[in-house]
Scaffold this active site. Structure first.
Site, PDB file in Angstrom:
ATOM      1  N   GLY A  31       1.458   3.099   8.351  1.00 35.05           N
ATOM      2  CA  GLY A  31       2.646   2.305   8.580  1.00 35.05           C
ATOM      3  C   GLY A  31       2.486   0.811   8.372  1.00 35.05           C
ATOM      4  O   GLY A  31       1.412   0.300   8.061  1.00 35.05           O
ATOM      5  N   THR A  32       3.613   0.109   8.593  1.00 34.55           N
ATOM      6  CA  THR A  32       3.647  -1.338   8.363  1.00 34.55           C
ATOM      7  C   THR A  32       2.737  -2.074   9.345  1.00 34.55           C
ATOM      8  O   THR A  32       2.112  -3.079   8.986  1.00 34.55           O
ATOM      9  CB  THR A  32       5.077  -1.855   8.487  1.00 34.55           C
TER      10      THR A  32
ATOM     11  N   ASP B  14       7.563  -4.620  -2.416  1.00 35.14           N
ATOM     12  CA  ASP B  14       8.708  -4.050  -3.112  1.00 35.14           C
ATOM     13  C   ASP B  14      10.005  -4.785  -2.791  1.00 35.14           C
ATOM     14  O   ASP B  14      11.098  -4.264  -2.988  1.00 35.14           O
ATOM     15  CB  ASP B  14       8.852  -2.559  -2.791  1.00 35.14           C
TER      16      ASP B  14
ATOM     17  N   ARG C 103       9.457   7.925  -4.426  1.00 34.24           N
ATOM     18  CA  ARG C 103      10.807   8.049  -4.977  1.00 34.24           C
ATOM     19  C   ARG C 103      10.941   7.448  -6.373  1.00 34.24           C
ATOM     20  O   ARG C 103      11.939   7.680  -7.051  1.00 34.24           O
ATOM     21  CB  ARG C 103      11.827   7.408  -4.025  1.00 34.24           C
TER      22      ARG C 103
ATOM     23  N   ALA D 134       9.253 -15.087 -50.465  1.00 32.77           N
ATOM     24  CA  ALA D 134       9.595 -13.775 -49.934  1.00 32.77           C
ATOM     25  C   ALA D 134       8.501 -12.766 -50.257  1.00 32.77           C
ATOM     26  O   ALA D 134       7.932 -12.765 -51.347  1.00 32.77           O
ATOM     27  CB  ALA D 134      10.920 -13.302 -50.525  1.00 32.77           C
TER      28      ALA D 134
ATOM     29  N   ALA E 268       0.814  -1.222   0.000  1.00 31.79           N
ATOM     30  CA  ALA E 268       0.000   0.000   0.000  1.00 31.79           C
ATOM     31  C   ALA E 268       0.844   1.266   0.000  1.00 31.79           C
ATOM     32  O   ALA E 268       0.288   2.372   0.014  1.00 31.79           O
ATOM     33  CB  ALA E 268      -0.941   0.008   1.204  1.00 31.79           C
TER      34      ALA E 268
ATOM     35  N   GLN F 170      -5.838  -1.042   3.286  1.00 37.71           N
ATOM     36  CA  GLN F 170      -5.352  -0.272   4.434  1.00 37.71           C
ATOM     37  C   GLN F 170      -5.988   1.116   4.335  1.00 37.71           C
ATOM     38  O   GLN F 170      -5.619   1.904   3.459  1.00 37.71           O
ATOM     39  CB  GLN F 170      -3.832  -0.185   4.404  1.00 37.71           C
TER      40      GLN F 170
ATOM     41  N   LYS G 121       1.532 -12.883 -36.677  1.00 40.78           N
ATOM     42  CA  LYS G 121       0.623 -12.474 -35.621  1.00 40.78           C
ATOM     43  C   LYS G 121      -0.617 -13.350 -35.641  1.00 40.78           C
ATOM     44  O   LYS G 121      -1.253 -13.523 -36.676  1.00 40.78           O
ATOM     45  CB  LYS G 121       0.251 -10.992 -35.798  1.00 40.78           C
TER      46      LYS G 121
END
Length: 439
Positions: free
Chosen positions: A77-78, A101, A16, A364, A11, A72, A335
């Protein structure tokens, strides 16, 4: 396998990363970051895996099947994250706490942590690791019998004594808790700190104060505990993950000529005695059989059969199936098509939305014109067995070529071609004399 619940904290805001994409949704080798610890926990035998999310981010599409989620409500916090997950955990079995992470944690490391926790008869077990340079990390201080006495922070001068700074053992932020002990202690954790958050490590202090055992389990491979906070660390962890993917395939009998020049997603499977040449990228749910060779090509969500040759410079897009011993050569794009056993598409062609039978040869610059811009629809082309198209053939779908059919060079085929017939679909040549001398 010992039963346990895994809680994955995901969460956090991840500011950063400087990205509009939530941190845990950034991909590592084709898999969202948060899906890595979830997959590891599932492989380790977790009875339940609960991912804790924020109210503003829906992670459901990135999570493996069977994953539960808990929201949460606020960024507290944790400890707040695990508290939000508690109603989803299984009573009576240990709770392993992971971070979304910290993607490199392995199934074996999780299994070993749970085993160590149960063996120590602990209320909580902290996963630790040893670093040559532990600067900036909290040091694990053990008591006389080896249990965790406390974790000493080292962020500011004076936080730790010179002796404590010599300790190389650090807290990884990965834990295993007795369910009842965690359920009892976690609500007691307060938010009386500068951030106003519940800190999960404070549970360890409460348990220790109650006379319960807080054990430590050393993770030998410190890379398993590497966290990601910015894109530099994302690149570092991705490099480690990619190297381990390569090593797994090579130990299973795949030759990767130049691992540094090869990119393989975590979701790719490759059979033994296949050779991957430099400059190759294999992505998504791609499956490669045994004895194949792939040269400098880009392959996405494709099934490559045994003994197939691909490339160089081929582009295989989602939905492509190459049957055994077929060939897709230089500068060929395929494809959503099925290329039959032993069929060859040697070079400079585009085959899209097509079904090609076995033992055919597409010359070709064979092109399937599969898109109608007026109706904005795509149609399929059917090419039978033992068909030979000459160079510069365009097949305007929907069109069918029967078994053993041929096309003449330069043909634009708009009608079905019967089995064994030759399609000639081009203007008759005429020469205009003296054209170059015109004013």
């Amino acid at each position: 396998m010992t039963s346990f619940t895994a809680v994955v904290m995901a969460a956090g805001q991840g500011t950063r990363m400087k990205s509009a994409t939530p941190k845990v949704l950034h991909e590592i080798c084709g898999r969202p970051m948060v899906a890595w610890p979830v997959a590891a926990a599932q492989e380790a035998g977790a009875e339940r895996v609960v991912v804790v999310t924020s109210p503003s981010v829906d992670l459901a599409a990135a999570l493996p099947e069977g994953t539960r989620t808990a929201v949460q409500p606020q960024a507290d916090g944790t400890g707040g994250a695990v508290l939000a997950a508690l109603p989803e955990t299984a009573p009576g079995v240990p709770v392993v706490v992971l971070s979304g992470d910290v993607p490199l944690v392995s199934a074996s490391a999780i299994e070993e942590l749970v085993t160590a926790h149960l063996g120590a008869n602990a209320a909580a077990t902290m996963a630790t690791t040893l670093l040559d340079d532990p600067s900036g990390y909290g040091r694990v201080v053990r008591d006389a019998v080896g249990h965790v006495e406390r974790v000493v922070e080292t962020k500011a001068p004076g936080d730790a004594t010179p002796e404590q700074l010599e300790i190389r053992e650090i807290n990884t932020g990965i834990y295993c808790f007795d369910h009842a002990a965690l359920t009892d202690a976690l609500p007691q954790v307060g938010t009386e700190n500068a951030q106003g958050e519940r800190y999960l490590p404070d549970v360890l202090t409460l348990l220790r104060d109650q006379g319960l055992i807080v054990a430590a389990h050393v993770v030998e491979d410190s890379a398993l505990t590497f966290g990601i906070n910015d894109r530099v660390q994302l690149a570092d962890v991705t490099a480690i993950a990619q190297r381990r993917i390569h090593e797994r395939h090579m130990r299973n009998g795949v030759t990767i000529v130049d691992p540094a020049g090869t990119y393989i997603d975590a979701t790719v499977t490759i059979g033994q005695d296949t050779t991957i040449e430099p400059g190759t990228t294999l992505k998504g749910a791609t499956t490669v059989g045994s004895g194949a060779t792939i040269k400098q090509s880009y392959v996405v969500d494709t099934a490559v059969g045994d003994g197939v040759s691909v490339g160089p410079f081929a582009y295989l897009r989602p939905g492509t199936e190459l049957q055994a011993n077929s060939k897709v050569g230089t500068f060929v794009e395929v494809k959503n098509s099925n290329i039959g056993e032993g069929t060859k598409v040697p070079h400079l062609s585009y085959i899209g939305d097509a079904d090609v039978g076995p033992a055919s040869n597409l010359g070709a610059a064979t092109i399937t014109a599969n898109y109608d811009s007026k109706s904005k629809t795509k149609s399929r082309t059917t090419i039978g067995a033992n068909v030979k198209t000459s160079v510069d053939t365009t097949l305007v779908s929907p069109v069918s070529l029967g078994d053993g059919a041929y096309t003449a060079a330069g043909s634009v085929v708009t009608n079905d071609v019967p089995a064994g017939a030759l399609a000639v679909a081009r203007a008759r040549q005429r020469n205009i004399e003296g054209y170059a001398d015109r004013d």
